[in-house]
Design a protein around this motif. Sequence first.
Motif, PDB file in Angstrom:
ATOM      1  N   THR A 116       0.845  -1.197   0.000  1.00  0.00           N
ATOM      2  CA  THR A 116       0.000   0.000   0.000  1.00  0.00           C
ATOM      3  C   THR A 116       0.872   1.235   0.000  1.00  0.00           C
ATOM      4  O   THR A 116       2.095   1.169   0.106  1.00  0.00           O
ATOM      5  CB  THR A 116      -0.891   0.032   1.253  1.00  0.00           C
ATOM      6  OG1 THR A 116      -0.067   0.310   2.373  1.00  0.00           O
ATOM      7  CG2 THR A 116      -1.623  -1.284   1.454  1.00  0.00           C
ATOM      8  N   THR A 289      -5.973  -0.018  15.152  1.00  0.00           N
ATOM      9  CA  THR A 289      -5.558  -0.952  14.112  1.00  0.00           C
ATOM     10  C   THR A 289      -4.879  -0.183  12.997  1.00  0.00           C
ATOM     11  O   THR A 289      -4.956   1.053  12.929  1.00  0.00           O
ATOM     12  CB  THR A 289      -6.776  -1.690  13.524  1.00  0.00           C
ATOM     13  OG1 THR A 289      -7.618  -0.732  12.851  1.00  0.00           O
ATOM     14  CG2 THR A 289      -7.574  -2.396  14.619  1.00  0.00           C
ATOM     15  N   MET A 290      -4.232  -0.931  12.086  1.00  0.00           N
ATOM     16  CA  MET A 290      -3.579  -0.282  10.957  1.00  0.00           C
ATOM     17  C   MET A 290      -4.600   0.406  10.073  1.00  0.00           C
ATOM     18  O   MET A 290      -4.350   1.493   9.542  1.00  0.00           O
ATOM     19  CB  MET A 290      -2.794  -1.328  10.149  1.00  0.00           C
ATOM     20  CG  MET A 290      -1.895  -0.720   9.076  1.00  0.00           C
ATOM     21  SD  MET A 290      -0.609   0.306   9.829  1.00  0.00           S
ATOM     22  CE  MET A 290      -0.057   1.228   8.408  1.00  0.00           C
ATOM     23  N   GLU A 291      -5.770  -0.184   9.931  1.00  0.00           N
ATOM     24  CA  GLU A 291      -6.809   0.418   9.099  1.00  0.00           C
ATOM     25  C   GLU A 291      -7.277   1.753   9.689  1.00  0.00           C
ATOM     26  O   GLU A 291      -7.446   2.736   8.971  1.00  0.00           O
ATOM     27  CB  GLU A 291      -8.002  -0.543   8.963  1.00  0.00           C
ATOM     28  CG  GLU A 291      -7.748  -1.770   8.108  1.00  0.00           C
ATOM     29  CD  GLU A 291      -6.810  -2.768   8.781  1.00  0.00           C
ATOM     30  OE1 GLU A 291      -6.712  -2.766  10.037  1.00  0.00           O
ATOM     31  OE2 GLU A 291      -6.149  -3.539   8.045  1.00  0.00           O
ATOM     32  N   GLU A 292      -7.474   1.780  11.015  1.00  0.00           N
ATOM     33  CA  GLU A 292      -7.871   3.034  11.671  1.00  0.00           C
ATOM     34  C   GLU A 292      -6.772   4.080  11.569  1.00  0.00           C
ATOM     35  O   GLU A 292      -7.032   5.278  11.396  1.00  0.00           O
ATOM     36  CB  GLU A 292      -8.215   2.768  13.141  1.00  0.00           C
ATOM     37  CG  GLU A 292      -9.492   1.984  13.350  1.00  0.00           C
ATOM     38  CD  GLU A 292      -9.783   1.775  14.829  1.00  0.00           C
ATOM     39  OE1 GLU A 292      -9.053   2.336  15.681  1.00  0.00           O
ATOM     40  OE2 GLU A 292     -10.740   1.042  15.146  1.00  0.00           O
ATOM     41  N   LEU A 294      -4.478   4.369   9.144  1.00  0.00           N
ATOM     42  CA  LEU A 294      -4.472   4.899   7.775  1.00  0.00           C
ATOM     43  C   LEU A 294      -5.653   5.832   7.550  1.00  0.00           C
ATOM     44  O   LEU A 294      -5.531   6.858   6.864  1.00  0.00           O
ATOM     45  CB  LEU A 294      -4.496   3.752   6.770  1.00  0.00           C
ATOM     46  CG  LEU A 294      -3.216   2.912   6.667  1.00  0.00           C
ATOM     47  CD1 LEU A 294      -3.437   1.718   5.750  1.00  0.00           C
ATOM     48  CD2 LEU A 294      -2.061   3.751   6.168  1.00  0.00           C
ATOM     49  N   GLY A 295      -6.792   5.494   8.144  1.00  0.00           N
ATOM     50  CA  GLY A 295      -7.960   6.365   8.010  1.00  0.00           C
ATOM     51  C   GLY A 295      -7.729   7.720   8.652  1.00  0.00           C
ATOM     52  O   GLY A 295      -8.108   8.757   8.093  1.00  0.00           O
TER      53      GLY A 295
END
Length: 769
Positions: A116, A289-292, A294-295
């Motif tokens: 990514t 988390t990694m998703e949070e 990045l968000g």
Amino acid sequence: MDDLFSFAESQNTPSPEARIAELCTQLEHHNQLYYQQAEPEISDAEYDALMSELKKLEAAHPALARPDSPSQRVGGAPLEGFTQIKHLVPMLSIEDIHELKDEELIEIQQSEPTATRAYNLLDWFDRFQRSLGHSDVTLTVEPKIDGVAVSIVYRNGVLDYAVTRGDGTTGDDITQNIKTIQSIPLRLPEGAPALFEVRGEVFMPNEGFAKLNQQRDEAGEPAFVNPRNATAGTLKQLDPKLVAKRPLDCIFHSYGHVDQAPYTTVAEFQQTLEDYGLKHTHWFNKAHTMEELLGSITKLDHDRHSFAYATDGAVIKVDKLSLHAELGATSKHPKWACAFKFLPEQKETLLKSITIQVGRTGVLTPVAELEPVFVSGTTVSRATLHNQDEIDRKDVRIGDTVVIEKAGEIIPAVVKVIGGKRPAQSQAFNLYDFVNGRCPSCSGPIEQEEGFVAWRCTNFACPAQAITRIKHFASRKALDIDGLGTAVAEKLVETQSVTTTLDLFDLEQKALADLLLDPAQLEMGESKPRRLGEKKARLIVNSLESARQAPLSKWIYAMGIPQIGESAAREIARLHNNLSEVANSPIITTILKISKLETEQKLISPRNKSNPPANDAEKKQRQQHYNDLKQKITNHKSQITNYQVSPDLGPVAAEHIVDFFQSEGGQHVLEKLTNLNINPRSDNYDPEKSALQNSGSAIAGKTFVITGTLSEPRPAFKKRIEAAGGKVSGSISGKTDYLLAGEKAGSKRSKAESLGVTILDEETFRDML
């Protein structure tokens, strides 16, 4: 009854100590509301009245003046230099995790299709999770402010000192400069730790940065490249009063040494900053988390374009402070934090044409006219191309597709040309040919000074330069014309009431009084134009009348001749009795002749390694020419030796003086002054006591530095030295002849001793006079 009333009144009047304490509390309260909450309760005039009362009381009772008094924010006396302070806790920098460029992404994605845009961030995220042995960690995300890192120490609630990062172990003491920043409290509320070291970023808000650059342009000074450069340059100033005039602010984000910290997480520390009245960023997210994560980063990248300050990334920290110690640090970076750096947003667009903008100092700046494109939160349709050298270096042509970004996220700039998209009909650009060698504002001649890349209009009457020239002409160091500020200068030029500075002397008081000023240039609340008025008009006219009698040095400085500052103007006035003598000066032309002969001598020297003679015959011929030039130089120097000309009037200054009075603008000045019956005369020239007499004095031609506490203010001694033909410098060097030292001379005395500079006390100096 009168005695009883007086007694009762005296009982109700607070003591000076109590009133000072009361005023300090009130002013700090209003500072907090104005600078941190943007919710002022009182008007500027009411605030100024409270501050004025405080200053008067402190002046009358100096022993009662507190070190954290709000009056200290205006800046104290200039500093001799910055002292060094060792940090209580090493001030480490945060590791940068750079956003990947498109070509890097392509390369990674070819080898790892699942990669990514946050490839390096993923690596950091995995690394600290492996160090802890678990993934149940809360992270915080906040903006990375593009400023200058500082550390401020509060002892017993009072600001003790402020220091720069330096090498991470030791930094510069910038306490006096930091105290000028209104948003930084000088005292913390009760309950704060006895020792509280807080760290943050000093920055210049975008709006203040734009205004400062506009002011520098009007003053003929080079603009700052970006807010961070402007901030760094300001904090390095040795004069706190200058720093106080710059629009600096500070946001705190971390801490150093703290006694019994009242927080256990980064989020709780943010609340502590709020409780203590210390400014902090209000954009603050948590991620698990990694998703949070990045968000949050993506949201910050979107939101930051609306911030009042420049940001260049996201700072990510482990929230729980106990984990900071567990993760530890390298010699340079903590392992519990990183800074994810954003790439400057870039967009492609069409360069439709190039126009020329004439600055207020006469510089011609090429500007790219673009197909409008949305970049970093705003629509950009114009971008500076700086100068012809920049255009040539980037090979920019009309019709090109170019890449645009905002320098420091503020100023649009052309980064590069997309060569593969260049149309066959694209046009190369040459500034001089484009304007046919004439200024687009006034059709006057333009020139490119040797050693400079910019083209400049040389017409003294150029309207594009008129406003700046008028402001300089009227400034305190020049002719000191009261009431003639920016608003009046702009309106006089706009209405064509004046085209050159000397037209000011033709103004009639009634016409000035009827001048309508724009609402934007007036006090808050104005909604329509307002007359200048009889009172201000009379003030300007009276000041202009007084200016007729100003000494020659003031007039020379007021003309705004390049490279002619106050010292050079005074030296010129020392050597000449009036303006006509300056315009036809044999001394100045001789200085110029010597410089040109010395340049030629270096070039033809038979020992010139970059231009060696081809053979023995040429070497012999060049040696003879060299000797002839040497004799001419000696002859010319003998003509001006007795005058002991100061280095302030060197070859560069001499060349500008000659060029000015030979130019159309210079001739206009002489003619106009004659018509106005103004004949500026020197106040420091005497045919017997000035140049010739001073050549035999101990002061003429010597360079002095003044330091320490003397019986009179330093400007008084400076004036005496200059009147006797000497020069005053601000710093010690090998070229300094004398150090005039009073009590508490400090570092300058030590440096003078190390360089072997003669040190004078006040009595010895007076004997020399």
